[in-house]
Design a protein around this motif. Structure first.
Motif, PDB file in Angstrom:
ATOM      1  N   SER A  71    -111.897  42.433   7.150  1.00 36.03           N
ATOM      2  CA  SER A  71    -110.955  42.641   8.161  1.00 36.03           C
ATOM      3  C   SER A  71    -110.497  44.413   8.037  1.00 36.03           C
ATOM      4  N   GLY A  72    -109.972  44.839   9.072  1.00 30.92           N
ATOM      5  CA  GLY A  72    -109.392  46.084   9.182  1.00 30.92           C
ATOM      6  C   GLY A  72    -110.209  46.882  10.085  1.00 30.92           C
ATOM      7  N   VAL A  85    -111.716  49.294   5.113  1.00 35.59           N
ATOM      8  CA  VAL A  85    -111.860  47.804   5.404  1.00 35.59           C
ATOM      9  C   VAL A  85    -111.446  47.037   4.294  1.00 35.59           C
ATOM     10  N   GLN A  86    -110.992  45.814   4.509  1.00 37.55           N
ATOM     11  CA  GLN A  86    -110.450  44.936   3.392  1.00 37.55           C
ATOM     12  C   GLN A  86    -111.540  43.678   3.277  1.00 37.55           C
ATOM     13  N   VAL A 130    -115.698  37.976   3.986  1.00 35.89           N
ATOM     14  CA  VAL A 130    -115.286  38.025   5.121  1.00 35.89           C
ATOM     15  C   VAL A 130    -114.374  39.554   5.181  1.00 35.89           C
ATOM     16  N   THR A 148    -113.736  48.399  12.152  1.00 35.21           N
ATOM     17  CA  THR A 148    -115.051  47.601  12.983  1.00 35.21           C
ATOM     18  C   THR A 148    -116.141  47.302  11.983  1.00 35.21           C
ATOM     19  N   PHE A 149    -116.286  46.065  11.679  1.00 38.83           N
ATOM     20  CA  PHE A 149    -117.176  45.512  10.807  1.00 38.83           C
ATOM     21  C   PHE A 149    -118.738  46.264  10.789  1.00 38.83           C
ATOM     22  N   LYS A 199    -118.619  37.708  13.296  1.00 37.65           N
ATOM     23  CA  LYS A 199    -117.511  36.917  12.684  1.00 37.65           C
ATOM     24  C   LYS A 199    -117.195  37.710  11.385  1.00 37.65           C
ATOM     25  N   ASN A 200    -117.712  38.990  11.423  1.00 33.23           N
ATOM     26  CA  ASN A 200    -117.149  39.968  10.298  1.00 33.23           C
ATOM     27  C   ASN A 200    -117.457  39.388   9.019  1.00 33.23           C
ATOM     28  N   THR A 201    -118.657  38.642   8.908  1.00 35.95           N
ATOM     29  CA  THR A 201    -119.213  38.159   7.459  1.00 35.95           C
ATOM     30  C   THR A 201    -120.370  38.500   6.995  1.00 35.95           C
TER      31      THR A 201
END
Length: 124
Positions: free
Chosen positions: A25-26, A2-3, A23, A28-29, A76-78
């Motif tokens: 990405s990549g 995950v980035q 944040v 599943t958060f 929101k992947n945050t």
């Protein structure tokens, strides 16, 4: 993998507040336990706060408990770190981190994914 990309650091005065955001990405958060670590010059990287996959469990270092709050938004992947009543000793580079294992109090050497870090400086 995950980035992770952090934002929100800066220079503030003692007693002020800051909100760090990260944040992802990549992958599943919601599969990742999320953390905020900090590292001051000459010191080892320290787990400041951790939060479980769904947000139902959190961890805080003794030095920040009651002043900092970690939260996440899986839609929101945050992940965020609200830092209140900042002190000069909070000055450090703050890193967002993620790991698929569930322990919210992991030491830094066992965590697999890292952001680039954001500087927080608190003046007296």
């Amino acid at each position: 993998q995950v980035q992770l990309v952090e934002s929100g650091g800066g220079l503030v005065q003692a007693g002020d507040s800051l909100r760090l955001s990260c944040v992802a990405s990549g992958r599943t958060f919601s599969w990742y336990t999320m953390y905020w670590f900090c590292q001051a010059p000459g010191k080892e990287r320290e787990n400041v706060a951790g939060i479980s996959y769904s947000g139902d469990r959190t961890y805080y270092a003794d030095s920040v408990r009651g002043r900092f709050t970690i939260s996440r938004d899986n839609a929101k992947n945050t992940v965020s770190l609200q830092m209140n009543s900042l002190r000069p000793e909070d000055t450090a580079v703050y890193y967002c981190a993620a790991d698929p294992l569930p322990d919210v109090a992991r030491p830094w050497k066992t965590v697999g994914n890292w952001g680039q870090g954001t500087q927080v400086t608190v003046s007296s």
